[in-house]
Design a protein around this motif. Structure first.
Motif, PDB file in Angstrom:
ATOM      1  N   PRO A 149      83.982-118.301-110.250  1.00 60.40           N
ATOM      2  CA  PRO A 149      84.345-120.461-110.492  1.00 60.40           C
ATOM      3  C   PRO A 149      85.840-120.407-110.539  1.00 60.40           C
ATOM      4  N   MET A 150      86.838-119.256-110.944  1.00 59.75           N
ATOM      5  CA  MET A 150      88.434-119.565-110.846  1.00 59.75           C
ATOM      6  C   MET A 150      88.404-119.758-109.865  1.00 59.75           C
ATOM      7  N   CYS A 151      88.412-119.354-108.815  1.00 59.15           N
ATOM      8  CA  CYS A 151      88.894-119.399-107.556  1.00 59.15           C
ATOM      9  C   CYS A 151      88.802-120.667-106.931  1.00 59.15           C
ATOM     10  N   ARG A 152      87.483-120.588-107.083  1.00 60.16           N
ATOM     11  CA  ARG A 152      87.480-121.901-106.529  1.00 60.16           C
ATOM     12  C   ARG A 152      87.580-123.719-107.242  1.00 60.16           C
ATOM     13  N   ASP A 153      87.204-122.928-108.528  1.00 53.79           N
ATOM     14  CA  ASP A 153      88.050-124.402-108.901  1.00 53.79           C
ATOM     15  C   ASP A 153      90.012-124.075-109.504  1.00 53.79           C
ATOM     16  N   LEU A 154      90.615-123.222-108.960  1.00 56.46           N
ATOM     17  CA  LEU A 154      91.776-123.220-108.356  1.00 56.46           C
ATOM     18  C   LEU A 154      92.203-123.916-107.550  1.00 56.46           C
ATOM     19  N   GLN A 155      90.967-123.892-106.184  1.00 54.65           N
ATOM     20  CA  GLN A 155      91.529-124.526-105.235  1.00 54.65           C
ATOM     21  C   GLN A 155      91.425-125.698-104.890  1.00 54.65           C
ATOM     22  N   GLN A 156      91.339-126.630-105.424  1.00 53.92           N
ATOM     23  CA  GLN A 156      91.338-128.544-106.456  1.00 53.92           C
ATOM     24  C   GLN A 156      92.819-128.262-106.627  1.00 53.92           C
ATOM     25  N   GLN A 157      93.717-127.829-107.013  1.00 53.16           N
ATOM     26  CA  GLN A 157      94.572-127.813-107.959  1.00 53.16           C
ATOM     27  C   GLN A 157      95.964-127.750-106.716  1.00 53.16           C
ATOM     28  N   ASP A 162      99.377-124.344-101.790  1.00 55.34           N
ATOM     29  CA  ASP A 162      98.865-124.698-100.724  1.00 55.34           C
ATOM     30  C   ASP A 162      97.440-123.674 -99.880  1.00 55.34           C
ATOM     31  N   GLY A 163      96.785-122.961-101.072  1.00 61.07           N
ATOM     32  CA  GLY A 163      95.855-122.332 -99.979  1.00 61.07           C
ATOM     33  C   GLY A 163      95.305-121.703-101.437  1.00 61.07           C
ATOM     34  N   VAL A 164      94.355-121.597-101.698  1.00 59.85           N
ATOM     35  CA  VAL A 164      93.931-120.333-102.811  1.00 59.85           C
ATOM     36  C   VAL A 164      92.949-119.221-102.478  1.00 59.85           C
ATOM     37  N   LEU A 165      92.929-117.562-102.305  1.00 60.75           N
ATOM     38  CA  LEU A 165      91.611-116.969-101.475  1.00 60.75           C
ATOM     39  C   LEU A 165      91.542-116.545-102.900  1.00 60.75           C
ATOM     40  N   CYS A 166      89.817-115.754-102.768  1.00 64.52           N
ATOM     41  CA  CYS A 166      89.922-114.434-103.863  1.00 64.52           C
ATOM     42  C   CYS A 166      89.179-113.588-102.443  1.00 64.52           C
ATOM     43  N   ARG A 167      89.275-112.025-103.448  1.00 69.01           N
ATOM     44  CA  ARG A 167      88.374-111.133-102.654  1.00 69.01           C
ATOM     45  C   ARG A 167      88.907-109.856-103.062  1.00 69.01           C
ATOM     46  N   ALA A 168      87.487-108.823-103.052  1.00 66.80           N
ATOM     47  CA  ALA A 168      87.451-107.578-104.381  1.00 66.80           C
ATOM     48  C   ALA A 168      86.850-106.235-102.784  1.00 66.80           C
ATOM     49  N   LEU A 288      78.207-115.833-108.221  1.00 65.93           N
ATOM     50  CA  LEU A 288      79.080-117.093-108.263  1.00 65.93           C
ATOM     51  C   LEU A 288      79.342-118.256-108.781  1.00 65.93           C
ATOM     52  N   ASN A 289      78.322-118.249-109.366  1.00 63.22           N
ATOM     53  CA  ASN A 289      78.282-118.684-110.943  1.00 63.22           C
ATOM     54  C   ASN A 289      78.705-118.280-111.810  1.00 63.22           C
ATOM     55  N   SER A 290      78.926-117.066-112.327  1.00 59.17           N
ATOM     56  CA  SER A 290      78.943-116.801-113.683  1.00 59.17           C
ATOM     57  C   SER A 290      80.083-116.306-113.795  1.00 59.17           C
ATOM     58  N   PRO A 291      81.128-116.073-114.954  1.00 57.01           N
ATOM     59  CA  PRO A 291      82.379-115.643-115.583  1.00 57.01           C
ATOM     60  C   PRO A 291      82.559-114.296-115.510  1.00 57.01           C
ATOM     61  N   THR A 292      82.283-113.484-115.006  1.00 54.56           N
ATOM     62  CA  THR A 292      81.910-111.928-114.389  1.00 54.56           C
ATOM     63  C   THR A 292      83.568-112.406-113.586  1.00 54.56           C
ATOM     64  N   ARG A 293      84.201-111.201-113.819  1.00 54.32           N
ATOM     65  CA  ARG A 293      85.575-110.935-113.743  1.00 54.32           C
ATOM     66  C   ARG A 293      85.320-109.950-112.651  1.00 54.32           C
TER      67      ARG A 293
END
Lengths: 900, 112
Positions: A149-157, A162-168, A288-293
């Motif tokens: 969710p943090m990544c999703r919310d950062l994408q609004q900034q 110019d873009g935000v991605l996340c990966r594991a 996708l919705n939990s605060p788990t890192r």
């Protein structure tokens, strides 16, 4: 540059010029003769007008500028003089080649691991977004973990990004027709490829719609390497189906050749959209919705924004976000103090042109240490060459004196000597580059286990060649400067008058060089001793449990489509089958494998007469009753788990625990630990309903260095089940055991991959790879350094003895003994060694702080180690100095006096 | 007794060579003679400095050279202007005209 080519056709140019001038001259003579001047006079006049020699020189200057021509002549002269003394040339070349080769090889790793930017669009504007403060929410993975969710919310900034991605990263079981096998995968947000600016080599990349909702994108993109290795680069790959953890997915594209993801230490075979987390990470809750890192976040900054600006600019948005995040499902219950610290958190943005790599974290320090060591080694090689040059300079004193007498300027002579050293350094550099390639390959073999799937390659790059050239030029300057400057002084008359062999090459300068060499090599020898002791201590100590005849392997049935309950049943079945093998003496399983640098770690809440939480994470594991016996770990108090513990029904979570000695020492001193109630976690809602039933001896869990607090639970189907690591104590050879075990697993499920089937001894060896790399490399550098400095010492002492032959002869003639002559020379040598040691010790102490974290069992200034290293050096010096000293004692007074 | 001759002004030798060669190709000796004729009794050209200049101009690509039979029947190295050489001559003539015009102006200004 066209001028440069003229050098190669200077023969034909010269002939042309001769003809041209001859024509002019002849015509002039004819014309002058025609005007009535007698021919001899006409010839004289024509020659004077033209000034033939002068014209030729000036025209040559047009062809090639003067300095360049001189330089080429110098080089040619150098080559000739080197060919005349092959012994000297070989020794100097080898010293430089070793120095440059070693430095280049280490630099290639430093470059690839730490400096090289990702092959993506504008890597300089990428930043790693990390949490700064109290994180609270649990997580899994390596470092810099954030939530989806943090990544999703950062994408609004978009004001900052110019873009935000996340990966594991993860391992998945992949089946494309045949049996499933584990491959590395990167789970990525839909923005991943577009933010990095990576397009497909074939088909398409993962796009936003693939990541729109859970399960929305059952698609994968293959890496170019994997496409070629696994599918033979098939052109019709797009649209093919494969099974990821037994879930069908479609191949939609192939990534470009050079792109290996954002982690240099882990190369994925394929990319999966984050929307498919449930399939890629079986057993995971709603990620996708939990605060788990569990992911790393990389963002591309807008061109006009600096990381610092974005960091402060994000705060007004981030503070309310923290409140909101705390209301997400799955957010742990926390006490007021933790909540206060959580709400004070901020985001930190660090430039990440090299992407994210845990490898960098673990390898950067050893690599810098080794790079510094090779730098010192190269310096030492340069000093050695400088010393040899000085020696040669003195042998060439006559020649140089003669050239000076014939009118060569001192600058010109100095330049000649510099050309010598540059030529040598460049040749050494070329040889060094040739050496660097096998050295790099050997280096990569040394790299720790976790780096074997990396993008690190023993390839020569343009950057590497530039570096080697730079190192060579520096080496040339360093080794040539002193002799070149030295050629400038010394009286011309005396150099011509002196006998050959004693002219140039001041004793003081050469002694300084030897002192520096001794200092450098002592630093390297001390370093080598420290790393060798670290490795030896760790090896001698072992993991704290009995590894003899112990074999281990892992199974992860959930990645083959098993449910948690089925997975547990399968593991039990395999354990029973292994136990009944005739070659099995003991066997047990653990949820987490040992000695892999990782663990299941959480805080533990302890209820004694008061309730408190551990001040740091405790390493947790779930094991079967046979585990402790198999590892030969003693139970110090209480009892082992039994069938009753593992089959405890109706309860959620474990009912009983065994903690280790270190845990008891830290948290439960002065009371009987057996019977104490504990709970996993740190929040106020944690129930302390687990009873400590036993105490075990301490052993290593994550790695060989750390003995931390540990707590073990009984393995059961109630634990979160990601698989199990099996430990089997066997009779007979490991190979027989491997065969039997493979058969057992194949009988249980022929499709299930066996992971990491090996002896635990091998696992121990693997976990010491970094230490072994440091010990082996610093050891060889130290030995090489010692050799170089002893050669230097021997050289200068021989020189001193030759110079003082006359003096020694007189002393002997006046009644001094041979022993006193030896003393005379050795005193000189030891003064130098002592000075070198005096220079080295404070340096070693200062550098020691930098390597302390790499050491085990010794401090960087350990007196015994330092004294030992100094002793080794002194002993070597004694041998190196004794040979010339002995020669001095054998000087025949009559011969010595007759020399002049 | 010939009247005193000036050494050729710095930088003008190249221009003179280009000018001479713009009329027709010539070998070194021919150029020397032409220089001698044109500048007789005014400027003095050191014959030795001719050849470095020729080679420099050739290296710059303004001249090209080929071995041809000369008027005496012997092979001689003939220089001729290249296309860029011709352009260069125009440039130099132009800047020379501007320079000498400016010098003349200054003298006239000073004598008024």
């Amino acid at each position: 540059m066209i001028h440069f080519l003229n050098w190669f056709r200077r023969g034909s140019l010269e002939r042309g010029l001769d003809r041209e001038l001859q024509y002019h001259f002849d015509r002039r003579v004819v014309d002058l003769s025609a005007s009535g001047i007698p021919e001899p006079e006409a010839r004289r006049r024509a020659a004077a007008e033209l000034g033939l020699a002068q014209v030729r020189e000036e025209v040559r200057d047009v062809w090639l500028t003067r300095w360049f021509r001189d330089f080429l002549y110098d080089l040619r002269f150098s080559v000739r003089s080197f060919l005349r003394s092959p012994g000297f040339t070989v020794v100097t070349l080898l010293s430089l080649a070793l120095g440059i080769g070693a430095t280049t090889a280490i630099y290639s790793l430093v470059d690839q691991v730490m400096l090289h930017a990702l092959p993506v669009h504008d890597p300089a504007s990428l930043v790693l977004v990390d949490w700064d403060g109290e994180e609270v929410a649990g997580g899994f993975g390596s470092w810099n973990l954030m939530s989806y969710p943090m990544c999703r919310d950062l994408q609004q900034q978009t004001r900052f990004f110019d873009g935000v991605l996340c990966r594991a990263e993860t391992d998945v079981n992949l089946a494309a027709g045949g049996d499933p096998k584990p491959v590395a995968a990167e789970i990525v947000s839909g923005s991943y490829f577009s933010v990095l600016g990576i397009g497909p080599a074939l088909g398409r990349v993962i796009e936003e719609p693939d990541d729109a909702a859970p399960g929305a994108g059952p698609v994968v993109v293959l890496s170019h390497d994997f496409w070629e290795a696994e599918f033979g680069g098939a052109a019709d790959i797009i649209g093919r189906k494969l099974l990821i953890n037994q879930h069908p997915m479609t191949i939609v594209g192939v990534a470009p050749v050079a792109f290996h993801g954002v982690d240099v230490g882990g190369v994925p075979a394929l990319w999966i959209p984050a929307s498919m987390y449930a399939e890629a990470l079986p057993g995971a809750e709603d990620l996708l919705n939990s605060p788990t890192r569990w992911l790393q976040i990389l963002a591309r900054l807008r061109p006009d924004v600096t990381p610092a600006q974005a960091q402060t600019g994000l705060l007004p948005w981030f503070r309310p976000w923290l409140e909101e995040n705390a209301r997400r499902p799955g957010f742990p219950v926390i006490d007021a103090e933790t909540r206060r610290r959580y709400l004070a958190s901020s985001l930190s943005l660090t430039p990440a042109p090299q992407g994210h790599a845990p490898l960098r974290r673990t390898l950067s320090e050893p690599l810098w240490v080794l790079f510094a060591a090779t730098g010192v080694l190269l310096g030492l090689a340069c000093l050695n060459v400088a010393g040899l040059f000085l020696a040669r300079g003195s042998a060439r004193g006559r020649e140089i004196g003669t050239r000076l007498a014939l009118g060569a300027s001192r600058g010109r002579i100095g330049r000649q000597l510099l050309a010598d050293s540059f030529l040598l350094a460049l040749a050494g550099g070329a040889l060094g580059i040739a050496l660097a390639q096998p050295a790099m390959r050997a280096l990569l073999a040394f790299l720790p286990d976790y780096a074997t799937d990396s993008a690190l390659r023993p390839a020569l790059s343009f950057r590497l060649l530039t570096f080697a050239l730079f190192a060579s030029v520096c080496a040339g300057l360093l080794s040539g400067l002193a002799p070149a400057l030295h050629a400038g002084d010394g009286s011309l008359i005396s150099s011509l008058r002196e006998r050959a062999g004693t002219g140039f090459g001041g004793v003081r300068l050469r002694k300084c060089i030897v002192i520096l060499q001794v200092a450098f090599s002592l630093i390297l020898v001390i370093g080598a001793a420290l790393f060798v002791r670290t490795l030896a201590d760790l090896q001698a100590k072992g993991p704290g449990f009995d590894t003899a005849s112990l074999v281990s392997f892992s199974l992860e049935p959930r990645k083959n489509g098993y449910s948690a309950a089925d997975s547990h049943r399968l593991i039990e079945r395999v354990l029973d089958a292994v136990r009944s093998l005739p070659l099995t003496r003991d066997s047990g399983i653990a949820r987490n494998e040992l000695l892999t640098d990782g663990s299941w770690r959480n805080h533990v809440t302890i209820q004694t007469d008061r309730r408190f939480t551990t001040d740091r994470g405790v390493d947790l594991n779930a094991v079967s009753p046979g585990f402790f016996a198999t590892l030969n770990v003693r139970l110090l108090a209480g009892r082992n788990f039994d069938q009753h513990d593992s089959r405890a029904a109706a309860q959620t979570g474990p009912a009983s625990a065994i903690v280790n000695e270190v845990f008891v020492k830290r948290y439960l001193t002065g009371r009987d630990p057996v019977g104490v109630q504990i709970g996993v976690g740190s929040g106020p809602d944690v129930k302390t309903d687990i009873t400590i039933v036993g105490i075990c001896a301490s052993f290593n869990y994550r790695d060989l260095r750390e003995e931390r607090e540990q707590a073990f639970f009984s393995i059961s189907d109630k634990n979160e089940d990601f698989g199990a690591a099996f430990y089997v104590k066997v009779r007979g050879t490991p190979d027989q055991a491997f065969q039997a075990i493979r058969q057992v697993v194949r009988n249980a499920d022929p499709q299930l991959p066996i992971l990491g089937l090996r002896t635990v001894d091998e696992q121990v060896t693997r976990s010491l790879n970094t230490e072994r790399m440091l010990a082996a490399l610093s050891g060889s550098f130290g030995a090489l350094a010692l050799l170089l400095s002893l050669i230097g010492l021997y050289g200068v002492m021989s020189f001193v003895v030759t110079r003082r032959t006359r003096e020694i002869g007189i002393r002997l003639a006046l009644g001094a003994t041979g022993a006193s002559a030896i003393r005379l020379v050795l005193r000189d040598a030891f003064a130098m060694v002592a000075a070198g040691i005096a220079v080295a010790l404070p340096c070693a102490a200062a550098l020691g702080k930098l390597v302390q974290s790499q050491l085990f069992g010794v401090t960087a200034t350990d007196p015994a180690t330092v004294a030992g290293a100094a002793l080794v050096l002194a002993a070597g010096a004694l041998v190196a100095a004794f040979i010339p000293a002995w020669r001095a004692s054998n000087v025949n007074p009559t011969d010595a006096l007759r020399l002049d | 007794m010939p009247s005193p001759r000036f050494p050729i002004p710095q930088g003008t030798l190249d221009m003179l060579i280009l000018q001479i060669l713009s009329l027709e190709p010539a070998h070194g000796y021919g150029i020397a003679q032409r220089l001698e004729q044109i500048s007789r009794s005014v400027v003095q050209v050191n014959q030795g400095s001719l050849y470095p200049a020729l080679h420099r101009l050739q290296q710059k690509g303004w001249l090209r050279a080929e071995w041809k039979q000369s008027e005496t029947g012997r092979e001689a190295k003939f220089y001729s202007l290249t296309h860029t050489g011709r352009r260069q001559l125009a440039v130099e003539k132009n800047s020379w005209a501007r320079l000498s015009g400016a010098v003349k102006l200054i003298f006239e200004e000073g004598s008024r």
